[in-house]
Motif scaffolding. Structure first.
Motif, PDB file in Angstrom:
ATOM      1  N   LEU A 124       0.816  -1.210   0.000  1.00 26.93           N
ATOM      2  CA  LEU A 124       0.000   0.000   0.000  1.00 26.93           C
ATOM      3  C   LEU A 124       0.858   1.272   0.000  1.00 26.93           C
ATOM      4  N   THR A 125       2.008   1.217   0.661  1.00 26.75           N
ATOM      5  CA  THR A 125       2.847   2.416   0.769  1.00 26.75           C
ATOM      6  C   THR A 125       3.952   2.455  -0.279  1.00 26.75           C
ATOM      7  N   GLY A 126       3.939   1.496  -1.213  1.00 27.17           N
ATOM      8  CA  GLY A 126       4.813   1.571  -2.369  1.00 27.17           C
ATOM      9  C   GLY A 126       6.189   0.970  -2.201  1.00 27.17           C
ATOM     10  N   THR A 127       6.414   0.165  -1.161  1.00 27.96           N
ATOM     11  CA  THR A 127       7.738  -0.445  -0.987  1.00 27.96           C
ATOM     12  C   THR A 127       7.739  -1.937  -1.311  1.00 27.96           C
ATOM     13  N   LEU A 128       6.628  -2.452  -1.811  1.00 27.45           N
ATOM     14  CA  LEU A 128       6.569  -3.832  -2.298  1.00 27.45           C
ATOM     15  C   LEU A 128       5.785  -3.849  -3.603  1.00 27.45           C
ATOM     16  N   ASP A 129       6.369  -4.455  -4.614  1.00 25.19           N
ATOM     17  CA  ASP A 129       5.676  -4.641  -5.879  1.00 25.19           C
ATOM     18  C   ASP A 129       4.453  -5.527  -5.638  1.00 25.19           C
ATOM     19  N   PRO A 130       3.231  -5.051  -5.954  1.00 22.03           N
ATOM     20  CA  PRO A 130       2.031  -5.868  -5.707  1.00 22.03           C
ATOM     21  C   PRO A 130       2.071  -7.229  -6.391  1.00 22.03           C
ATOM     22  N   ALA A 131       2.936  -7.396  -7.391  1.00 25.89           N
ATOM     23  CA  ALA A 131       3.046  -8.693  -8.063  1.00 25.89           C
ATOM     24  C   ALA A 131       3.501  -9.787  -7.109  1.00 25.89           C
ATOM     25  N   TYR A 132       4.084  -9.415  -5.975  1.00 20.32           N
ATOM     26  CA  TYR A 132       4.522 -10.411  -4.999  1.00 20.32           C
ATOM     27  C   TYR A 132       3.387 -10.896  -4.094  1.00 20.32           C
ATOM     28  N   LEU A 133       2.273 -10.156  -4.042  1.00 19.74           N
ATOM     29  CA  LEU A 133       1.213 -10.509  -3.100  1.00 19.74           C
ATOM     30  C   LEU A 133       0.664 -11.925  -3.304  1.00 19.74           C
ATOM     31  N   PRO A 134       0.556 -12.429  -4.556  1.00 23.23           N
ATOM     32  CA  PRO A 134       0.071 -13.811  -4.720  1.00 23.23           C
ATOM     33  C   PRO A 134       1.168 -14.861  -4.504  1.00 23.23           C
ATOM     34  N   ARG A 135       2.335 -14.448  -3.992  1.00 27.25           N
ATOM     35  CA  ARG A 135       3.468 -15.380  -3.963  1.00 27.25           C
ATOM     36  C   ARG A 135       3.940 -15.685  -2.535  1.00 27.25           C
ATOM     37  N   LEU A 136       3.022 -15.686  -1.582  1.00 29.78           N
ATOM     38  CA  LEU A 136       3.391 -16.058  -0.216  1.00 29.78           C
ATOM     39  C   LEU A 136       3.835 -17.519  -0.174  1.00 29.78           C
ATOM     40  N   ARG A 137       4.980 -17.760   0.441  1.00 28.87           N
ATOM     41  CA  ARG A 137       5.512 -19.115   0.648  1.00 28.87           C
ATOM     42  C   ARG A 137       5.784 -19.848  -0.665  1.00 28.87           C
ATOM     43  N   GLU A 138       6.024 -19.070  -1.709  1.00 31.77           N
ATOM     44  CA  GLU A 138       6.402 -19.625  -3.006  1.00 31.77           C
ATOM     45  C   GLU A 138       7.890 -19.391  -3.198  1.00 31.77           C
ATOM     46  N   LEU A 139       8.573 -20.299  -3.869  1.00 29.52           N
ATOM     47  CA  LEU A 139       9.999 -20.146  -4.091  1.00 29.52           C
ATOM     48  C   LEU A 139      10.286 -18.819  -4.789  1.00 29.52           C
ATOM     49  N   GLY A 140      11.124 -18.001  -4.166  1.00 29.07           N
ATOM     50  CA  GLY A 140      11.433 -16.686  -4.704  1.00 29.07           C
ATOM     51  C   GLY A 140      10.415 -15.619  -4.361  1.00 29.07           C
ATOM     52  N   GLY A 141       9.378 -15.988  -3.606  1.00 33.65           N
ATOM     53  CA  GLY A 141       8.327 -15.036  -3.258  1.00 33.65           C
ATOM     54  C   GLY A 141       8.453 -14.546  -1.826  1.00 33.65           C
ATOM     55  N   LEU A 142       7.311 -14.265  -1.213  1.00 37.27           N
ATOM     56  CA  LEU A 142       7.277 -13.781   0.162  1.00 37.27           C
ATOM     57  C   LEU A 142       7.530 -14.950   1.115  1.00 37.27           C
ATOM     58  N   GLN A 143       8.368 -14.714   2.111  1.00 37.02           N
ATOM     59  CA  GLN A 143       8.711 -15.771   3.055  1.00 37.02           C
ATOM     60  C   GLN A 143       7.555 -16.044   4.014  1.00 37.02           C
ATOM     61  N   SER A 144       7.602 -17.196   4.636  1.00 41.32           N
ATOM     62  CA  SER A 144       6.539 -17.554   5.579  1.00 41.32           C
ATOM     63  C   SER A 144       6.506 -16.595   6.761  1.00 41.32           C
ATOM     64  N   TYR A 145       7.696 -16.154   7.194  1.00 42.56           N
ATOM     65  CA  TYR A 145       7.798 -15.197   8.296  1.00 42.56           C
ATOM     66  C   TYR A 145       8.728 -14.065   7.856  1.00 42.56           C
ATOM     67  N   PRO A 146       8.615 -12.887   8.453  1.00 38.96           N
ATOM     68  CA  PRO A 146       9.433 -11.756   8.001  1.00 38.96           C
ATOM     69  C   PRO A 146      10.922 -12.100   7.998  1.00 38.96           C
ATOM     70  N   SER A 147      11.587 -11.781   6.896  1.00 38.48           N
ATOM     71  CA  SER A 147      13.006 -12.104   6.756  1.00 38.48           C
ATOM     72  C   SER A 147      13.762 -10.925   6.160  1.00 38.48           C
ATOM     73  N   ARG A 148      14.754 -10.443   6.884  1.00 40.06           N
ATOM     74  CA  ARG A 148      15.583  -9.348   6.379  1.00 40.06           C
ATOM     75  C   ARG A 148      16.353  -9.755   5.133  1.00 40.06           C
ATOM     76  N   SER A 149      16.784 -11.014   5.096  1.00 43.38           N
ATOM     77  CA  SER A 149      17.694 -11.431   4.038  1.00 43.38           C
ATOM     78  C   SER A 149      16.990 -12.055   2.840  1.00 43.38           C
ATOM     79  N   LYS A 150      15.722 -12.457   2.970  1.00 39.89           N
ATOM     80  CA  LYS A 150      15.087 -13.215   1.902  1.00 39.89           C
ATOM     81  C   LYS A 150      13.811 -12.588   1.350  1.00 39.89           C
ATOM     82  N   ASP A 151      13.171 -11.692   2.084  1.00 39.02           N
ATOM     83  CA  ASP A 151      11.958 -11.060   1.560  1.00 39.02           C
ATOM     84  C   ASP A 151      12.311  -9.953   0.569  1.00 39.02           C
ATOM     85  N   PRO A 152      11.434  -9.708  -0.429  1.00 41.13           N
ATOM     86  CA  PRO A 152      11.738  -8.676  -1.440  1.00 41.13           C
ATOM     87  C   PRO A 152      11.428  -7.267  -0.979  1.00 41.13           C
ATOM     88  N   ASP A 153      10.767  -7.096   0.164  1.00 43.20           N
ATOM     89  CA  ASP A 153      10.406  -5.767   0.636  1.00 43.20           C
ATOM     90  C   ASP A 153      11.128  -5.464   1.952  1.00 43.20           C
TER      91      ASP A 153
END
Length: 792
Positions: free
Chosen positions: A101-130
């Motif tokens: 919503l605030t423009g720091t994550l590409d909305p294209a990642y929203l359907p990619r929770l827990r998908e390889l290369g997508g959003l991690q299951s839990y917040p991750s400094r090193s692996k999340d794209p936002d």
């Protein structure tokens, strides 16, 4: 509950400071979108996205829903770019929704929770794209991380003569689920002596009174309030929203308040599941005040009563704003916010809603209620709408300047001296640090040591006397023993010290190490943190240490003293499997040196790998065994000395070369003198033996993998295998270490030779060093027998 430490919030909404901040309708529109997106992210991952394996993907819709109002209010109205936030693990979809919503994550990642290369299951400094400020996921560890982050930020500020305290450094928020407070590590951290000075720390407890399996059986908020207050924290409790507070002010309202505040958790949760008419009927109860409570409800519809009943403070932006306004910034603050797990979802208040997933029909109903669409679930507010403008303004406000990484001066590779006499690798640690202050003062200025009340017993006294003890307090503490000639360890505390002493809590130590080791990526100021603890307690610290490395923290952990060589201390203090732990930990290079010079070279190499994007952590396992340093046979020729140093850093070196070897003895750490003694005994029988001193089994194993095409670490050097285990000298192999024998068992596979592996597979006993070595078959006679068995 109200006293000097605990206040309940009832004050009005503070002055708006952001575009649209005073517009309740716009706030609720954005809050609805956050709730929808966080729920849809999980729904899509589990119900919509193709899943050929059929395994549940997972996610926590109810845990996210309970904290939506808290996070939306924090992001929209209170966060500043210098602030940092640790988000409870199961609320990661809320974080991603707000970032979109605030423009720091590409909305294209929203359907990619827990998908390889997508959003991690839990917040991750090193692996999340936002942007993620703190990695969470391990219960209790993420909650306490902002405490250690605050200490690290203060330390860095002092390094550059910046502001040493107060809110100029930014607040450190931790969003914690109430069940997470069951984790003992939380209270170890809260009680640490460093913590009461951290006025920038703010914890917000999402008190939804549910855990994974059930409703919490007792009302625990007053206990939490008292525990935090006793530790010196400011405690602010946010119980009720504006609608229910209005009822409390009516005739009969005080008995209604007492009924609500003494209602058992399970009864409250059950009432959430009742129809509005049932709530009206059951709410007065059957006590002496039931008639007064009924009078307070007169003139209200059943729906009004049901809505007011669930109007808790954690879902009221007005109550939350009032709580934020009361933070005094002179001590840590905890805001205990009452919430409903699954708030506004079909699973609201259900005792088993922790990981439950909504059905297609339920998602359709939610879409209607929140003005969303299943056909376009990822739609964001239009840029020209009030909600779109507010979100854009928040995104602009929270922008951070790019991190510019300061350079650490070159770390020396070799101080050029050759130790003589007898010494221990543990004693070498302190000497190397002191030598660093003389040879490379700019590098030494970035070293910060941390220990849990074992500085003197791990040979850090000289270093501590040299650099002093760091304190985050406003004023330096007076050293009342400064004039005592019999005091060997001078405890001089100030804001410029370089040693941090924590209480006896290894979890705290490695948690702080992880944050000190992250300052290069957070603020561009690399530190070279070294934590020292007793080696057997590595296991106690293993989870937060692993998590710190996963989150990008780079540090050196020193375990000393180690192994059954500790002898008289007995099995309780004799570490067995720590060499394997170090070998198998990702993001880590482990060393177990045999001599003081090996310790120097390994420690300097480890320091050179810290504080940069491609850096790595290190684990040094040291010993209190006093060893004749001439056994190291350090070459006098500069080129040969350099070659020895390179071998030590790469994982092993040949210490004794036979003319025609019949057997190779590969030994590590405190066992090297035993191996040399065994080689001499074999020679007396006419049997020649090579002796290889292993300094890093992990690097050797990674070199072995790399030789076969699997690149595990950039620090693995396949050439080392050809140097210390050349194929043309392949003979039967005896391995020996003061730890579990499987650690070195892979060495037999380098050249596929017959082998015997000596080590420790049972709990130890007290005794002399020689007796304990014989007990575990680590003595030279046992090595000789193993060699004879192989070659016969």
């Amino acid at each position: 509950m109200e006293d000097d430490h605990v206040t309940e919030t009832t004050s009005p909404l503070p002055t708006a400071t952001a575009p649209g901040a005073g517009d309740t309708g716009t706030f609720r529109e954005i809050e609805n979108r956050v709730l929808w997106l966080s729920t849809a992210i999980i729904d899509h991952a589990n119900r919509v996205r193709p899943n050929p394996s059929g395994m549940k993907v997972g996610g926590h819709q109810a845990s996210s829903a309970s904290i939506v109002t808290i996070m939306t209010d924090l992001w929209l109205r209170h966060l500043r770019p210098e602030d940092r936030v640790s988000v409870k693990p199961h609320a990661s979809p809320v974080l991603h929704a707000l970032n979109a919503l605030t423009g720091t994550l590409d909305p294209a990642y929203l359907p990619r929770l827990r998908e390889l290369g997508g959003l991690q299951s839990y917040p991750s400094r090193s692996k999340d794209p936002d942007p993620v400020d703190y990695s969470t996921g391990s219960v209790g560890i993420g909650a306490t991380a902002p405490l250690w982050g605050a200490i690290s930020r203060r330390y860095v500020a002092g390094l550059s003569q910046g502001e040493a305290g107060g809110t100029g450094l930014g607040r450190q928020y931790s969003l914690v689920g109430d069940a997470e407070l069951d984790e003992g590590a939380v209270w170890e951290a809260v009680l640490d002596p460093q913590v009461p000075n951290l006025g920038e720390v703010v914890w917000i407890v999402d008190l939804n009174r549910q855990s994974l399996d059930r409703v919490a059986p007792r009302i625990t908020s007053s206990r939490f309030e008292a525990m935090f207050a006793a530790a010196g924290w400011q405690v602010i409790t946010v119980k009720w929203g504006r609608r229910i507070e209005t009822l409390f002010s009516r005739p009969g309202g005080q008995p209604l308040r007492e009924r609500m505040e003494t209602m058992p958790n399970a009864e409250y949760q059950r009432m959430l599941r009742r129809e509005p008419a049932e709530v009206r009927a059951h709410l007065p109860g059957d006590g002496p005040s039931s008639d007064a409570i009924r009078s307070a409800l007169e003139g209200l519809t059943d729906e009004d009563i049901a809505d007011a009943f669930r109007d808790l403070g954690g879902h009221s932006p007005e109550a939350l704003d009032a709580a934020f306004a009361q933070i005094d910034d002179t001590r840590p603050t905890v805001i205990i916010a009452y919430t409903v797990k699954g708030h506004r979802l079909s699973s609201e208040g259900h005792p088993q809603n922790h990981a439950s997933l909504m059905t297609a029909d339920q998602m359709a109903d939610l879409a209607t209620a929140l003005n969303a669409s299943l056909d376009d679930p990822w739609a964001l507010p239009t840029p020209d709408s009030a909600a779109g403008r507010w979100c854009a303004a928040v995104g602009e406000r929270l922008q951070r300047a790019p991190v510019t990484l300061s350079e650490v001066g070159p770390v020396p590779e070799d101080f050029g001296r050759t130790p003589k006499g007898t010494s221990t690798t543990q004693a070498a640690l302190g000497r190397v640090l002191l030598d660093l202050t003389r040879s490379a003062p700019d590098v030494a200025a970035r070293v910060v040591s941390v220990s849990p009340d074992v500085s003197s017993s791990t040979n850090l006294a000289g270093w501590v006397n040299k650099v002093g003890v760091w304190t985050g307090a406003e004023t330096s503490a007076r050293n009342w023993f400064a004039d005592d000639p019999e005091t060997m360890l001078h405890w001089d505390e100030s804001g410029s010290g370089q040693h941090v002493e924590l209480g006896i809590a290894e979890v705290n130590l490695v948690s702080l190490l992880g944050e000190l080791g992250s300052t290069w990526s957070r603020w561009g100021e690399p530190l070279l943190p070294i934590g020292v603890l007793y080696d057997p307690f590595v296991h106690r610290a293993l989870e937060p240490w692993t998590y710190g490395i996963y989150a990008g923290g780079q540090s050196i952990l020193v375990g000393t003293p180690s192994g059954v060589t500790l002898a008289s201390e007995g099995g309780a203090h004799q570490s067995i499997t720590t060499p394997s732990v170090g070998m198998e930990q990702p993001g880590l290079v482990t060393y177990e040196p045999a001599f003081a010079i090996d310790t120097e070279w390994a420690l300097l190499a480890s320091l050179s790998r810290l504080g940069r994007p491609e850096g790595t952590s290190a684990y040094l396992r040291l010993s209190t065994r006093s060893v004749d340093q001439t056994l190291a046979a350090v070459p006098e020729d500069p080129a040969a000395r350099r070659r020895r140093r390179d071998h030590v850093v790469a994982g092993a070196y040949r210490l004794r070369r036979a003319e025609t070897p019949a057997v190779t003895i590969a030994a590590m750490g405190a066992m090297v003198p035993n191996a040399l003694e065994a080689a001499e005994a074999l020679k007396a029988q006419g049997i020649e033996a090579d002796v290889v001193c292993v300094t890093s089994p992990g690097l050797l194993f990674q070199a072995h993998l790399a030789r076969h095409g699997t690149q595990v670490s950039e620090y693995a050097a396949p050439w080392i295998l050809d140097q210390v285990f050349p194929a043309d000298r392949a003979v039967p192999l005896v391995t020996v270490l003061d730890g579990h024998p499987h650690t070195l068992a892979f060495l037999a596979g380098i050249n596929h030779v017959p082998a015997r592996h000596l080590g420790v597979t049972e709990f130890g006993q007290s005794g002399s060093m020689d007796d304990v070595h014989r007990l575990h078959h680590l003595d030279s006679d046992s090595i000789v027998r193993s060699a004879l068995d192989l070659i016969s």
